[in-house]
Design a protein around this motif. Structure first.
Motif, PDB file in Angstrom:
ATOM      1  N   ALA A  92      45.031  41.250  57.438  1.00 45.51           N
ATOM      2  CA  ALA A  92      44.862  42.685  57.166  1.00 45.51           C
ATOM      3  C   ALA A  92      45.748  43.116  55.998  1.00 45.51           C
ATOM      4  CB  ALA A  92      45.197  43.492  58.415  1.00 45.51           C
ATOM      5  N   ALA A  93      47.003  42.642  55.980  1.00 40.11           N
ATOM      6  CA  ALA A  93      47.918  42.994  54.893  1.00 40.11           C
ATOM      7  C   ALA A  93      47.420  42.429  53.565  1.00 40.11           C
ATOM      8  CB  ALA A  93      49.327  42.470  55.197  1.00 40.11           C
ATOM      9  N   LEU A  94      46.874  41.211  53.599  1.00 42.01           N
ATOM     10  CA  LEU A  94      46.316  40.602  52.389  1.00 42.01           C
ATOM     11  C   LEU A  94      45.124  41.400  51.865  1.00 42.01           C
ATOM     12  CD1 LEU A  94      46.269  36.713  52.828  1.00 42.01           C
ATOM     13  CD2 LEU A  94      47.236  38.021  50.933  1.00 42.01           C
ATOM     14  N   ALA A  95      44.241  41.798  52.776  1.00 47.33           N
ATOM     15  CA  ALA A  95      43.054  42.562  52.376  1.00 47.33           C
ATOM     16  C   ALA A  95      43.458  43.866  51.706  1.00 47.33           C
ATOM     17  CB  ALA A  95      42.171  42.833  53.597  1.00 47.33           C
ATOM     18  N   ASN A  96      44.455  44.546  52.253  1.00 45.72           N
ATOM     19  CA  ASN A  96      44.921  45.802  51.662  1.00 45.72           C
ATOM     20  C   ASN A  96      45.504  45.572  50.271  1.00 45.72           C
ATOM     21  OD1 ASN A  96      44.211  47.312  53.912  1.00 45.72           O
ATOM     22  ND2 ASN A  96      46.225  47.090  54.879  1.00 45.72           N
ATOM     23  N   TRP A  97      46.290  44.499  50.141  1.00 45.37           N
ATOM     24  CA  TRP A  97      46.880  44.198  48.842  1.00 45.37           C
ATOM     25  C   TRP A  97      45.819  43.800  47.824  1.00 45.37           C
ATOM     26  CZ3 TRP A  97      49.746  44.644  44.967  1.00 45.37           C
ATOM     27  CH2 TRP A  97      49.977  43.631  44.032  1.00 45.37           C
ATOM     28  N   LEU A  98      44.841  43.011  48.249  1.00 49.16           N
ATOM     29  CA  LEU A  98      43.800  42.559  47.318  1.00 49.16           C
ATOM     30  C   LEU A  98      42.956  43.710  46.797  1.00 49.16           C
ATOM     31  CD1 LEU A  98      42.647  39.203  48.968  1.00 49.16           C
ATOM     32  CD2 LEU A  98      43.816  39.497  46.779  1.00 49.16           C
ATOM     33  N   ARG A  99      42.705  44.712  47.641  1.00 51.66           N
ATOM     34  CA  ARG A  99      41.939  45.870  47.166  1.00 51.66           C
ATOM     35  C   ARG A  99      42.681  46.558  46.020  1.00 51.66           C
ATOM     36  NH1 ARG A  99      40.248  46.434  52.616  1.00 51.66           N
ATOM     37  NH2 ARG A  99      42.094  47.683  53.147  1.00 51.66           N
ATOM     38  N   HIS A 100      43.974  46.761  46.175  1.00 50.51           N
ATOM     39  CA  HIS A 100      44.763  47.366  45.099  1.00 50.51           C
ATOM     40  C   HIS A 100      44.843  46.439  43.899  1.00 50.51           C
ATOM     41  CE1 HIS A 100      46.743  51.190  46.369  1.00 50.51           C
ATOM     42  NE2 HIS A 100      46.244  50.822  47.532  1.00 50.51           N
ATOM     43  N   ARG A 101      45.035  45.166  44.173  1.00 52.73           N
ATOM     44  CA  ARG A 101      45.163  44.188  43.089  1.00 52.73           C
ATOM     45  C   ARG A 101      43.882  44.147  42.251  1.00 52.73           C
ATOM     46  NH1 ARG A 101      47.370  38.945  41.834  1.00 52.73           N
ATOM     47  NH2 ARG A 101      46.290  38.479  39.881  1.00 52.73           N
ATOM     48  N   ASP A 102      42.730  44.147  42.904  1.00 51.54           N
ATOM     49  CA  ASP A 102      41.461  44.095  42.178  1.00 51.54           C
ATOM     50  C   ASP A 102      41.263  45.342  41.321  1.00 51.54           C
ATOM     51  OD1 ASP A 102      40.897  41.648  43.236  1.00 51.54           O
ATOM     52  OD2 ASP A 102      39.572  42.390  44.820  1.00 51.54           O
ATOM     53  N   THR A 103      41.678  46.498  41.837  1.00 53.78           N
ATOM     54  CA  THR A 103      41.579  47.744  41.060  1.00 53.78           C
ATOM     55  C   THR A 103      42.447  47.662  39.809  1.00 53.78           C
ATOM     56  OG1 THR A 103      41.173  49.009  43.075  1.00 53.78           O
ATOM     57  CG2 THR A 103      41.889  50.241  41.144  1.00 53.78           C
ATOM     58  N   GLU A 104      43.679  47.156  39.984  1.00 53.96           N
ATOM     59  CA  GLU A 104      44.589  47.008  38.845  1.00 53.96           C
ATOM     60  C   GLU A 104      44.052  46.001  37.830  1.00 53.96           C
ATOM     61  OE1 GLU A 104      47.522  48.601  38.079  1.00 53.96           O
ATOM     62  OE2 GLU A 104      46.919  49.950  39.697  1.00 53.96           O
ATOM     63  N   ASP A 105      43.506  44.894  38.314  1.00 52.14           N
ATOM     64  CA  ASP A 105      42.965  43.869  37.413  1.00 52.14           C
ATOM     65  C   ASP A 105      41.797  44.417  36.600  1.00 52.14           C
ATOM     66  OD1 ASP A 105      44.817  42.047  38.227  1.00 52.14           O
ATOM     67  OD2 ASP A 105      43.474  40.883  39.513  1.00 52.14           O
ATOM     68  N   GLU A 106      40.958  45.204  37.253  1.00 53.02           N
ATOM     69  CA  GLU A 106      39.806  45.786  36.553  1.00 53.02           C
ATOM     70  C   GLU A 106      40.264  46.748  35.474  1.00 53.02           C
ATOM     71  OE1 GLU A 106      36.173  45.997  35.299  1.00 53.02           O
ATOM     72  OE2 GLU A 106      36.758  44.691  36.967  1.00 53.02           O
ATOM     73  N   ALA A 107      41.295  47.544  35.799  1.00 54.69           N
ATOM     74  CA  ALA A 107      41.835  48.471  34.802  1.00 54.69           C
ATOM     75  C   ALA A 107      42.449  47.691  33.634  1.00 54.69           C
ATOM     76  CB  ALA A 107      42.883  49.369  35.450  1.00 54.69           C
ATOM     77  N   GLY A 108      43.075  46.556  33.950  1.00 54.75           N
ATOM     78  CA  GLY A 108      43.663  45.735  32.898  1.00 54.75           C
ATOM     79  C   GLY A 108      42.611  45.135  31.980  1.00 54.75           C
ATOM     80  N   ARG A 109      41.494  44.742  32.555  1.00 55.36           N
ATOM     81  CA  ARG A 109      40.415  44.153  31.736  1.00 55.36           C
ATOM     82  C   ARG A 109      39.909  45.141  30.697  1.00 55.36           C
ATOM     83  NH1 ARG A 109      38.758  42.186  36.822  1.00 55.36           N
ATOM     84  NH2 ARG A 109      39.066  39.914  37.053  1.00 55.36           N
ATOM     85  N   THR A 110      39.821  46.405  31.077  1.00 53.13           N
ATOM     86  CA  THR A 110      39.341  47.418  30.116  1.00 53.13           C
ATOM     87  C   THR A 110      40.304  47.556  28.943  1.00 53.13           C
ATOM     88  OG1 THR A 110      40.437  49.236  31.272  1.00 53.13           O
ATOM     89  CG2 THR A 110      38.191  48.689  31.972  1.00 53.13           C
ATOM     90  N   ARG A 111      41.559  47.148  29.149  1.00 48.50           N
ATOM     91  CA  ARG A 111      42.543  47.192  28.055  1.00 48.50           C
ATOM     92  C   ARG A 111      42.711  45.823  27.397  1.00 48.50           C
ATOM     93  NH1 ARG A 111      45.406  49.607  32.268  1.00 48.50           N
ATOM     94  NH2 ARG A 111      46.987  47.945  32.239  1.00 48.50           N
ATOM     95  N   GLY A 112      41.846  44.881  27.778  1.00 52.61           N
ATOM     96  CA  GLY A 112      41.873  43.559  27.166  1.00 52.61           C
ATOM     97  C   GLY A 112      42.902  42.611  27.748  1.00 52.61           C
ATOM     98  N   LEU A 113      43.392  42.915  28.968  1.00 55.50           N
ATOM     99  CA  LEU A 113      44.395  42.070  29.608  1.00 55.50           C
ATOM    100  C   LEU A 113      43.738  41.122  30.607  1.00 55.50           C
ATOM    101  CD1 LEU A 113      47.109  44.795  30.333  1.00 55.50           C
ATOM    102  CD2 LEU A 113      47.038  43.194  28.405  1.00 55.50           C
ATOM    103  N   ALA A 114      44.104  39.854  30.557  1.00 54.07           N
ATOM    104  CA  ALA A 114      43.561  38.871  31.499  1.00 54.07           C
ATOM    105  C   ALA A 114      44.350  38.943  32.806  1.00 54.07           C
ATOM    106  CB  ALA A 114      43.652  37.467  30.919  1.00 54.07           C
ATOM    107  N   PRO A 115      43.670  38.929  33.955  1.00 55.81           N
ATOM    108  CA  PRO A 115      44.393  38.982  35.241  1.00 55.81           C
ATOM    109  C   PRO A 115      45.164  37.692  35.501  1.00 55.81           C
ATOM    110  CG  PRO A 115      42.048  38.615  35.610  1.00 55.81           C
ATOM    111  CD  PRO A 115      42.209  38.861  34.147  1.00 55.81           C
ATOM    112  N   SER A 116      46.255  37.817  36.249  1.00 58.54           N
ATOM    113  CA  SER A 116      47.054  36.645  36.606  1.00 58.54           C
ATOM    114  C   SER A 116      46.289  35.783  37.604  1.00 58.54           C
ATOM    115  CB  SER A 116      48.383  37.090  37.230  1.00 58.54           C
ATOM    116  OG  SER A 116      49.076  35.983  37.770  1.00 58.54           O
ATOM    117  N   LYS A 117      46.502  34.481  37.533  1.00 52.13           N
ATOM    118  CA  LYS A 117      45.853  33.573  38.491  1.00 52.13           C
ATOM    119  C   LYS A 117      46.615  33.512  39.805  1.00 52.13           C
ATOM    120  CE  LYS A 117      48.194  29.306  36.993  1.00 52.13           C
ATOM    121  NZ  LYS A 117      47.998  27.909  36.530  1.00 52.13           N
TER     122      LYS A 117
END
Length: 312
Positions: free
Chosen positions: A192-217
């Motif tokens: 459950a804690a992972l799922a909550n973190w991943l939802r935020h992480r995916d939102t941040e990664d998507e915002a980063g892509r729009t600025r040309g930033l590659a998400p961390s692996k």
């Protein structure tokens, strides 16, 4: 600085340990520090790795003792020297291993520090309260839940790939010491804690892509050279959370949560071999230390809770 010959011996030995035995980076760093210290000591006395005898190695250990080095440190240094000379013998550089029959100082067997389930619950709550932003608090909770649910080493936690936890897995593949892999199950709270973190992480990664930033692996990214949160950063976070939880920070490290995982499993009736597999211990003797922790706990219960003990 060591002579070219000493540097060649040590670097070749470390390369072989990494290539043939898959030694972990931290293990190689420890070997390197120990052997450079020994080589430097030899050179100051006019000696060399190639001609050091048993008496010389023993004199070095006496020197280490005089410096006030702990038994565990002296035992590790002797082990490093012994392995270097075993390698030198196999390579034909030496006709003997001068450290082979030297009895080391032995390690002081200390019982691992652990926490009660109530302490762990307070730590988990403190982790979720610590952080300047909502995503930091979710990340912190996910890290603590994962560590306690799986018994991972802190180096395994901070380098866990993002891909390893995609798809709400019940089991996670962990790459441990010596590049060995093992599967560890995830508890419901950890998922459950992972799922909550991943939802935020995916939102941040998507915002980063729009600025040309590659998400961390990595699941827990960081600004350091490795691209993931450092062990040192997480260590400090654990100390801060201990203070928030009202627990003495001297009692708590990331490894303490690993110990708590093993001790609580054993207290709940888990088989020692299962715990060995989950922790990634090569030898069950390493895992057996937790039986002593549990024995001490049971002894304390008898001495403090038994009616006849209270009368005494």
């Amino acid at each position: 600085m060591p002579t070219p010959d000493a540097s060649r011996w040590i670097s070749t030995f470390l390369d072989a340990q990494a290539a043939e035995l898959g030694a972990a980076r931290n293990t190689l760093l420890a070997y390197g520090r120990d052997l450079l210290d020994f080589a430097g000591w030899l050179e100051r006395r006019g000696g060399a790795l190639a001609d050091a005898g048993r008496d010389t190695v023993e004199a070095y250990l006496i020197h280490c003792d005089a410096q006030g080095l702990a038994k565990a440190t002296r035992a590790r240094r002797l082990s490093s020297i012994r392995q270097l000379y075993r390698f030198a013998f196999d390579e034909g550089w030496r006709a003997d291993n001068p450290a082979l029959r030297i009895a080391g100082p032995g390690k002081v067997q200390r019982l691992p520090k652990t926490l009660s389930p109530e302490d762990v619950s307070r730590l988990l709550e403190a982790a979720e309260a610590k952080g300047r932003t909502a995503d930091e608090r979710l990340r912190n909770r996910a890290m603590f839940e994962l560590l306690y649910a799986t018994g991972m080493r802190v180096s395994e936690l901070v380098t866990l790939p993002l891909a390893a936890v995609r798809g709400d897995p019940r089991m996670v593949l962990v790459r441990g010491k010596g590049d060995k892999e093992r599967m560890v199950p995830l508890s419901t709270p950890a998922r459950a804690a992972l799922a909550n973190w991943l939802r935020h992480r995916d939102t941040e990664d998507e915002a980063g892509r729009t600025r040309g930033l590659a998400p961390s692996k990595y699941l827990f990214s960081g600004a350091g050279a490795g691209g993931h949160m450092t062990r040192q950063h997480f260590h400090l976070m654990v100390k801060d959370c201990a203070i928030l939880a009202g627990i003495d920070p001297a009692r708590v490290t990331p490894h303490t949560l690993r110990h708590a995982f093993a001790t609580h499993l054993l207290a709940g009736g888990a088989d020692l071999r299962v715990i060995q597999t989950l922790l990634g211990h090569a030898d069950v003797a390493t895992t057996e230390i937790y039986t002593h922790v549990l024995d001490d706990h049971l002894k304390d219960l008898v001495l403090t809770r038994h009616p006849l003990a209270r009368k005494g």
